[in-house]
Design a protein around this motif. Structure first.
Motif, PDB file in Angstrom:
ATOM      1  N   GLN A  86      17.537 -47.723  17.874  1.00  0.00           N
ATOM      2  CA  GLN A  86      16.737 -48.292  18.958  1.00  0.00           C
ATOM      3  C   GLN A  86      16.630 -47.340  20.148  1.00  0.00           C
ATOM      4  O   GLN A  86      15.549 -47.152  20.711  1.00  0.00           O
ATOM      5  N   ASN A  87      17.741 -46.713  20.518  1.00  0.00           N
ATOM      6  CA  ASN A  87      17.700 -45.790  21.644  1.00  0.00           C
ATOM      7  C   ASN A  87      16.930 -44.525  21.307  1.00  0.00           C
ATOM      8  O   ASN A  87      16.271 -43.942  22.169  1.00  0.00           O
ATOM      9  N   ALA A  88      16.998 -44.104  20.029  1.00  0.00           N
ATOM     10  CA  ALA A  88      16.229 -42.926  19.629  1.00  0.00           C
ATOM     11  C   ALA A  88      14.730 -43.232  19.750  1.00  0.00           C
ATOM     12  O   ALA A  88      13.941 -42.384  20.187  1.00  0.00           O
ATOM     13  N   LEU A  89      14.355 -44.451  19.395  1.00  0.00           N
ATOM     14  CA  LEU A  89      12.946 -44.846  19.537  1.00  0.00           C
ATOM     15  C   LEU A  89      12.517 -44.797  21.003  1.00  0.00           C
ATOM     16  O   LEU A  89      11.450 -44.278  21.349  1.00  0.00           O
ATOM     17  N   LEU A  90      13.405 -45.320  21.863  1.00  0.00           N
ATOM     18  CA  LEU A  90      13.078 -45.322  23.293  1.00  0.00           C
ATOM     19  C   LEU A  90      12.930 -43.902  23.816  1.00  0.00           C
ATOM     20  O   LEU A  90      11.998 -43.596  24.570  1.00  0.00           O
ATOM     21  N   ALA A  91      13.847 -43.024  23.398  1.00  0.00           N
ATOM     22  CA  ALA A  91      13.781 -41.631  23.849  1.00  0.00           C
ATOM     23  C   ALA A  91      12.424 -41.042  23.469  1.00  0.00           C
ATOM     24  O   ALA A  91      11.768 -40.381  24.284  1.00  0.00           O
ATOM     25  N   GLY A  92      11.985 -41.300  22.239  1.00  0.00           N
ATOM     26  CA  GLY A  92      10.702 -40.781  21.784  1.00  0.00           C
ATOM     27  C   GLY A  92       9.548 -41.367  22.582  1.00  0.00           C
ATOM     28  O   GLY A  92       8.670 -40.646  23.067  1.00  0.00           O
ATOM     29  N   LEU A  93       9.572 -42.678  22.752  1.00  0.00           N
ATOM     30  CA  LEU A  93       8.462 -43.340  23.452  1.00  0.00           C
ATOM     31  C   LEU A  93       8.355 -42.859  24.899  1.00  0.00           C
ATOM     32  O   LEU A  93       7.272 -42.510  25.378  1.00  0.00           O
ATOM     33  N   PHE A  94       9.504 -42.823  25.596  1.00  0.00           N
ATOM     34  CA  PHE A  94       9.455 -42.465  27.011  1.00  0.00           C
ATOM     35  C   PHE A  94       9.111 -40.984  27.211  1.00  0.00           C
ATOM     36  O   PHE A  94       8.520 -40.617  28.211  1.00  0.00           O
ATOM     37  N   SER A  95       9.509 -40.143  26.248  1.00  0.00           N
ATOM     38  CA  SER A  95       9.183 -38.727  26.410  1.00  0.00           C
ATOM     39  C   SER A  95       7.708 -38.482  26.101  1.00  0.00           C
ATOM     40  O   SER A  95       7.098 -37.585  26.654  1.00  0.00           O
ATOM     41  N   ALA A  96       7.152 -39.276  25.199  1.00  0.00           N
ATOM     42  CA  ALA A  96       5.775 -39.013  24.768  1.00  0.00           C
ATOM     43  C   ALA A  96       4.752 -39.692  25.657  1.00  0.00           C
ATOM     44  O   ALA A  96       3.574 -39.313  25.662  1.00  0.00           O
ATOM     45  N   LYS A  97       5.171 -40.689  26.433  1.00  0.00           N
ATOM     46  CA  LYS A  97       4.172 -41.552  27.056  1.00  0.00           C
ATOM     47  C   LYS A  97       3.258 -40.849  28.060  1.00  0.00           C
ATOM     48  O   LYS A  97       2.074 -41.160  28.128  1.00  0.00           O
ATOM     49  N   GLU A  98       3.794 -39.871  28.805  1.00  0.00           N
ATOM     50  CA  GLU A  98       2.971 -39.186  29.795  1.00  0.00           C
ATOM     51  C   GLU A  98       1.758 -38.534  29.148  1.00  0.00           C
ATOM     52  O   GLU A  98       0.648 -38.597  29.651  1.00  0.00           O
TER      53      GLU A  98
END
Ligand code: UDP
Ligand code: MG
Length: 344
Positions: free
Chosen positions: A82-94
């Motif tokens: 779950q945290n790995a998913l968040l890391a990916g989402l938050f890094s990619a969102k910009e």
């Protein structure tokens, strides 16, 4: 209409057995989407290495040198799916207009991504991938997984039935997700709380391409228990109910024993006494444990620790290709990336 910049996010933990095939298939899929003009040619596939102990990062790094659309994010240690998913989402969102998360083993059908992107282009902010059948799962996995969804529903947690973490989210939805500051993120429960226009796309779940599940029974149970106690206080109420019931039962027994004492046989059994001691003791311990679980959760939340720490980010801080080529093709990924980011 402008085509959206799209990022496919793939959490990977010790996935060396399957990763090369996954990289090939996902880059092919993304190129197809770009060709069909469904997404922008600035779209990427982002592999998040969740502190793997095998060659996972090596493979991601190598692929990112060979192919422009492959990007990598290396977390400092294993922090869980779950945290790995968040890391990916938050890094990619910009840099993205919409993002899809998908597991590295490609059990989820990558061809459903086309439909998801179409739904996004129609104006949906969240598109859930829903498994139409679980035939490829073992009987046990199917039973426990479906039982889990039903139990969560009974406990009042709104989950999308048979949806795991294969979903598309718009930039706006991910930005809202960032506001959920709790450290215990159970995405399946949280994403529906964001709201917005959402829909589902059905697909057939397949078998893992290679490698082993990273969710053995122990982890699966921990995940389910976490999901339940993060979203529902029903278990605590249930414990209280049991407490009340056992109190009532002991009253009845008390009366029964008193009657026996006054009207006849006073040889009261040691068995009934010892059983009730154990019964009540056990119930109390369960109740205490459960309450403790919730208090532990509060304790964890109050510390506000970061959910993940990024070691190397090839998505937002691309390394200079020229420098990498000078270093030669035999990668020593970790020390090399460190050296290069210092130079940049
Ligand atoms: N995963 C991860 N960190 C972990 C465990 C798993 O990033 O600590 C990733 C794993 O690499 C995979 C996904 O989460 O991409 C789902 O794991 P898996 O397929 O093993 O779970 P299952 O499908 O068996 O439930
Ligand atoms: Mg899997």
């Amino acid at each position: 209409m402008n085509t959206p910049i799209f990022t496919i996010i793939v959490p990977c933990y010790n996935e060396e057995a399957v990763l090369e095939v996954t990289i090939d298939q996902l880059t092919a899929k993304l190129s197809e989407l770009i060709e069909q003009n469904l997404v922008s040619d600035k779209s990427k596939v982002l592999f998040v290495d969740d502190g793997s102990k095998d060659r996972t990062w090596h493979l991601i790094y190598k692929a990112s040198l060979n192919n422009e659309i492959v990007k990598g994010l290396k977390l400092s240690r294993n922090v869980g799916h779950q945290n790995a998913l968040l890391a990916g989402l938050f890094s990619a969102k910009e840099a993205s207009d919409c993002m899809v998360t998908i597991d590295a083993d490609l059990q989820d059908d990558i061809h459903a991504i086309n439909e998801m992107v179409k739904k996004y282009n129609e104006g949906y902010e969240v598109v859930y991938g829903v498994r139409s059948s679980r035939e490829s799962d073992t009987f046990f996995k199917r039973l426990t997984a479906e039982g889990f969804y039903k139990l969560m529903d009974k406990l009042g947690v709104k989950l999308v039935f048979n949806h795991a973490d294969f979903r598309l989210m718009s930039k706006r939805a991910v930005e809202e997700l960032e506001q959920f500051a709790e450290s215990n993120m159970f995405l399946r429960g949280i994403v529906p709380l964001i709201g917005f226009n959402s829909t589902s796309v059905c697909y057939e779940r397949r078998e893992r391409l290679a490698g082993e599940t990273k969710y053995p029974l122990k982890k699966m149970l921990a995940f389910a228990f976490d999901g339940i106690t993060s979203f529902s206080v029903t278990p605590i109420r249930f414990v209280m109910l049991i407490g009340c019931l056992s109190f009532l039962i002991s009253l009845v027994f008390g009366l029964y024993f008193l009657t026996l004492k006054f009207f006849g046989n006073t040889q009261l059994g040691w068995t009934s006494l010892i059983t009730s001691i154990w019964l009540i003791g056990g119930l109390q311990l369960i109740a205490l444990g459960l309450v403790g679980e919730y208090i532990g959760k509060i304790y964890k939340e109050t510390k506000r620790r970061p959910k993940y720490i990024i070691d190397v980010d090839l998505f937002n801080l691309p390394l200079s290709r020229k420098l990498i080529n000078m270093e030669g093709a035999d990668y020593e990924p970790i020390s090399e990336t460190r050296k290069l980011s210092e130079n940049n």
